[in-house]
Enzyme design. Structure first.
Site, PDB file in Angstrom:
ATOM      1  N   ASN A 101       0.790  -1.104   0.089  1.00  0.00           N
ATOM      2  CA  ASN A 101      -0.021  -0.080  -0.074  1.00  0.00           C
ATOM      3  C   ASN A 101       0.887   1.397   0.072  1.00  0.00           C
ATOM      4  OD1 ASN A 101      -1.859   2.048   0.444  1.00  0.00           O
ATOM      5  ND2 ASN A 101      -2.636   1.133   2.171  1.00  0.00           N
ATOM      6  N   VAL A 102       0.889   2.065  -0.993  1.00  0.00           N
ATOM      7  CA  VAL A 102       1.843   3.001  -1.227  1.00  0.00           C
ATOM      8  C   VAL A 102       1.354   4.045  -0.074  1.00  0.00           C
ATOM      9  CG1 VAL A 102       2.079   2.828  -3.484  1.00  0.00           C
ATOM     10  CG2 VAL A 102       0.276   4.436  -2.828  1.00  0.00           C
ATOM     11  N   TYR A 115      -8.525  15.611  -7.385  1.00  0.00           N
ATOM     12  CA  TYR A 115      -7.849  14.936  -8.418  1.00  0.00           C
ATOM     13  C   TYR A 115      -7.049  15.970  -8.768  1.00  0.00           C
ATOM     14  CZ  TYR A 115      -6.610  11.793 -12.026  1.00  0.00           C
ATOM     15  OH  TYR A 115      -5.930  10.995 -13.136  1.00  0.00           O
ATOM     16  N   LYS A 157      -2.957  15.879  -8.768  1.00  0.00           N
ATOM     17  CA  LYS A 157      -1.997  15.983  -9.946  1.00  0.00           C
ATOM     18  C   LYS A 157      -1.186  17.163 -10.251  1.00  0.00           C
ATOM     19  CE  LYS A 157      -3.192  11.544 -11.028  1.00  0.00           C
ATOM     20  NZ  LYS A 157      -2.303  10.418 -10.814  1.00  0.00           N
TER      21      LYS A 157
END
Length: 243
Positions: free
Chosen positions: A57-58, A149, A153
């Site tokens: 799990n990052v 998001y 990003k």
């Protein structure tokens, strides 16, 4: 293009991540650590000579650090890191919940930070390496209903620019770049209404959705020595959607 490279790819089980893994194999990568939580989707790779599936799990900084420390103890090099893992939890600003904000920032931004922070010392010790992170045209130009998001990003672009300066300060040949996809055919877009898909195609000058392979090819180039004089950049792969 990637002959002899040892690579770490997050979000590897499906969609763009799966295409990256297969493309890296085709381009001669020597070792691929395919990281994902969905081990069921990587059963075909369990006994692969090149691919090593890793359940990780990052978002779990301790688990990430422990796994990378194991690589260090084994003197295992990491030539390429691809930060691909990501999620969406879309809603309008006035309706977005704190949990949806936190989930996207945790995976898409903090997860990228944690993986890169853990692996960067290995690259610094080697004095070489390539980091490629998935951003999005939403991160450069925004999109309705994607505040979280877009923030995540856009954030990885800013981090990437910083890393390109910081990690090469003392002569190390470490490069950091982003790929910003446009509208791509993936499991995440498969359930969209046909009218939405047609609308996005109409907005794209090249008249089609992108494919996972389009993105994988761009990432492969930036990860390879053919891009040895490219760092701190964001390559849009969007068919001209955002110009």
């Amino acid at each position: 293009m990637l002959a002899g490279k040892h690579c770490v790819i997050t979000g590897a089980a499906q969609g763009i991540g799966h295409a990256i893994v297969e493309t890296f194999i085709a381009q001669g990568a020597e070792k691929i650590y395919a990281i994902d939580l969905n081990m069921d989707a990587m059963t075909d790779w369990q006994d692969h000579a090149i691919i090593q599936p890793v359940a990780l799990n990052v978002c779990d900084r301790d688990a990430v650090s422990s796994w990378v420390q194991t690589l260090h103890q084994q003197n295992a090099p990491v030539d390429v890191l691809v930060n691909n893992a990501g999620i969406t939890r879309d809603n309008l600003l006035t309706k977005m919940t704190e949990s949806d904000w936190d989930a996207v920032i945790d995976v898409n931004l903090k997860g990228v930070f944690s993986m890169t922070q853990a692996i960067a010392p290995l690259m610094l010790e080697q004095e070489k390496g390539a980091i490629v992170t998935l951003s999005s045209v939403v991160g450069t130009d925004g999109n309705i209903g994607q505040t979280n998001y877009a923030a995540s990003k856009g954030g990885v672009i800013a981090m990437t620019k910083t890393w390109s300066k910081e990690l090469a300060r003392h002569g190390a040949k470490i490069r950091a770049n982003c790929v910003a996809p446009g509208f791509i055919e993936t499991p995440m877009t498969a359930n969209l209404p046909e009218k939405v898909i047609d609308m996005m195609k109409a907005k794209t000058p090249l008249g089609r959705m992108g494919t996972a392979q389009d993105i994988a090819d761009a990432i492969c180039f930036l990860a390879s020595d053919k891009a040895s004089f490219i760092t701190g950049q964001t390559l849009k792969v969007d068919g001209g959607l955002v110009i």
